[in-house]
Design an enzyme around this catalytic site. Structure first.
Site, PDB file in Angstrom:
ATOM      1  N   ARG A 241       9.032  -0.458  -2.668  1.00 52.55           N
ATOM      2  CA  ARG A 241       8.876   0.561  -1.757  1.00 52.55           C
ATOM      3  C   ARG A 241       8.005   1.733  -2.534  1.00 52.55           C
ATOM      4  O   ARG A 241       8.327   2.169  -3.693  1.00 52.55           O
ATOM      5  CB  ARG A 241      10.277   1.220  -1.163  1.00 52.55           C
ATOM      6  CG  ARG A 241      10.790   0.208  -0.198  1.00 52.55           C
ATOM      7  CD  ARG A 241      10.069   0.054   0.869  1.00 52.55           C
ATOM      8  NE  ARG A 241      10.828  -0.967   1.885  1.00 52.55           N
ATOM      9  CZ  ARG A 241      10.419  -1.374   2.957  1.00 52.55           C
ATOM     10  NH1 ARG A 241       9.087  -1.031   3.315  1.00 52.55           N
ATOM     11  NH2 ARG A 241      11.347  -1.903   3.843  1.00 52.55           N
ATOM     12  N   GLU A 270       1.262   4.863   4.011  1.00 51.02           N
ATOM     13  CA  GLU A 270       0.600   3.588   4.345  1.00 51.02           C
ATOM     14  C   GLU A 270       0.083   3.528   5.676  1.00 51.02           C
ATOM     15  O   GLU A 270       0.832   3.673   6.626  1.00 51.02           O
ATOM     16  CB  GLU A 270       1.498   2.326   3.968  1.00 51.02           C
ATOM     17  CG  GLU A 270       2.182   2.071   2.595  1.00 51.02           C
ATOM     18  CD  GLU A 270       2.993   0.885   2.348  1.00 51.02           C
ATOM     19  OE1 GLU A 270       3.249   0.203   3.550  1.00 51.02           O
ATOM     20  OE2 GLU A 270       3.178   0.576   1.388  1.00 51.02           O
ATOM     21  N   HIS A 289       0.136  -3.734   0.807  1.00 54.69           N
ATOM     22  CA  HIS A 289       1.671  -4.148   1.180  1.00 54.69           C
ATOM     23  C   HIS A 289       1.691  -5.715   1.481  1.00 54.69           C
ATOM     24  O   HIS A 289       2.207  -6.002   2.675  1.00 54.69           O
ATOM     25  CB  HIS A 289       2.467  -3.406   2.190  1.00 54.69           C
ATOM     26  CG  HIS A 289       3.675  -3.396   2.187  1.00 54.69           C
ATOM     27  ND1 HIS A 289       4.427  -2.124   2.713  1.00 54.69           N
ATOM     28  CD2 HIS A 289       4.711  -3.952   2.362  1.00 54.69           C
ATOM     29  CE1 HIS A 289       5.602  -2.433   2.581  1.00 54.69           C
ATOM     30  NE2 HIS A 289       5.801  -3.515   2.224  1.00 54.69           N
TER      31      HIS A 289
END
Length: 315
Positions: A241, A270, A289
């Site tokens: 994370r 993000e 990601h």
């Protein structure tokens, strides 16, 4: 056809192919609802509030499902997370409002661990610099290391952390581990790695990889104070994370060459903002990601998250 339930699908990995599963939803009398716009990464509170009216279940990604969102979604019965991490969901509020929160656990260990090893090899063997030298018409030799000469520190020894440790050990790396629940690790695993405290791990590791859930104990666990313990030639890898690293502190450490480099798949914001300093750093590898990517694994997550969605609806 009058459907008994309505479900909102917002998880980016499954959205493009959700209609492949339409027969399963039809058979269970469930209507599929999708956002009227492209979901890049996740939905914010306002977007969710506008979409969750009359919705009984949501199959989500890292959407901001807060108390405010949950209180507005009067008919919501279940939140099915596409994947593992549920830190973006207010679990306490969901429980109080009798909304089930279900996730797919321990499924991304293979693709994520392979990604971490790829980053280690890229830096150890100096692959990118060698390529850039030849592409720029230079014929120069650069220093490289074997994995047996490198050490790996793993912060978080859950399912993924353990798999990475086993793969790294098989390749001859010395492995250090830190976990606040280290006493719960089985004795066989403990005997194969060096269990140390966080600062010792940072001092001794050539590579540091993060594999913790996001919670009070892991939030900004890597910051300007802990970064000071890392070796000048060390590399930090984050596929967990974004918020476990204080990103501005990391940027300063990279700018000052306090550490050698970083490989980042996740970020505090993000998508990564266009003006992020990280985009222009030659000692940083960036990924959207996506370290868990695998067609086979993704299909399995699709099926399990749909199964959880139906379970929460009582089907």
């Amino acid at each position: 056809m009058a459907f008994k339930y309505k479900v909102l699908i917002t998880a980016p990995p499954i959205l493009p192919k959700i209609m492949n599963y339409k027969n399963i939803f039809d058979e269970n009398n469930v209507e599929i609802i999708t956002p009227p716009f492209k979901v890049v990464e996740s939905l914010n509170e306002d977007q969710l509030i506008s979409l969750l009216t009359n919705i009984n279940g949501i199959l989500c990604g890292d959407d901001q499902i807060s108390e405010k969102v949950l209180k507005s979604a009067k008919k919501l019965k279940v939140i099915s997370k596409w994947g593992t991490g549920i830190d973006s969901i207010d679990k306490n509020s969901a429980e109080k409002l009798d909304v089930q929160v279900l996730r797919v656990k321990d499924i991304f260990s293979e693709p994520v661990s392979d990604t971490v090893l790829a980053y280690i090899l890229l830096f150890s063997r100096n692959i990118i610099e060698k390529n850039n030298l030849v592409q720029s018409l230079k014929w120069e030799k650069t220093e490289s290391y074997t994995l047996k000469e490198r050490s790996l520190g793993i912060i978080g020894l859950g399912h993924i952390g353990k798999i990475i440790a086993k793969k790294a050990l098989s390749l001859g790396m010395e492995v250090f581990g830190y976990d606040i629940l280290s006493n719960s690790l089985d004795s066989e695993f403990r005997s194969k790695i060096n269990l140390v405290d966080l600062n010792d791990l940072l001092k001794q590791s050539d590579f540091v990889t993060l594999h913790t859930d996001l919670n009070e104990s892991s939030y900004h666990i890597i910051n300007k104070n802990t970064l000071k313990f890392m070796k000048p030639n060390s590399v930090i890898i984050n596929t967990s994370r974004g918020e476990v690293i204080n990103q501005s502190d990391l940027e300063v450490a990279l700018e000052k060459n306090q550490i050698l480099g970083a490989a980042l798949d996740v970020f505090e914001v993000e998508p990564l903002p266009k003006n992020s300093k990280l985009r222009n750093m030659k000692n940083v590898l960036l990924s959207p990601h996506n370290s868990n990517a695998s067609p086979k694994v993704f299909n399995e997550v699709d099926k399990q998250s749909i199964k959880n969605l139906f379970k929460g609806l009582g089907l």
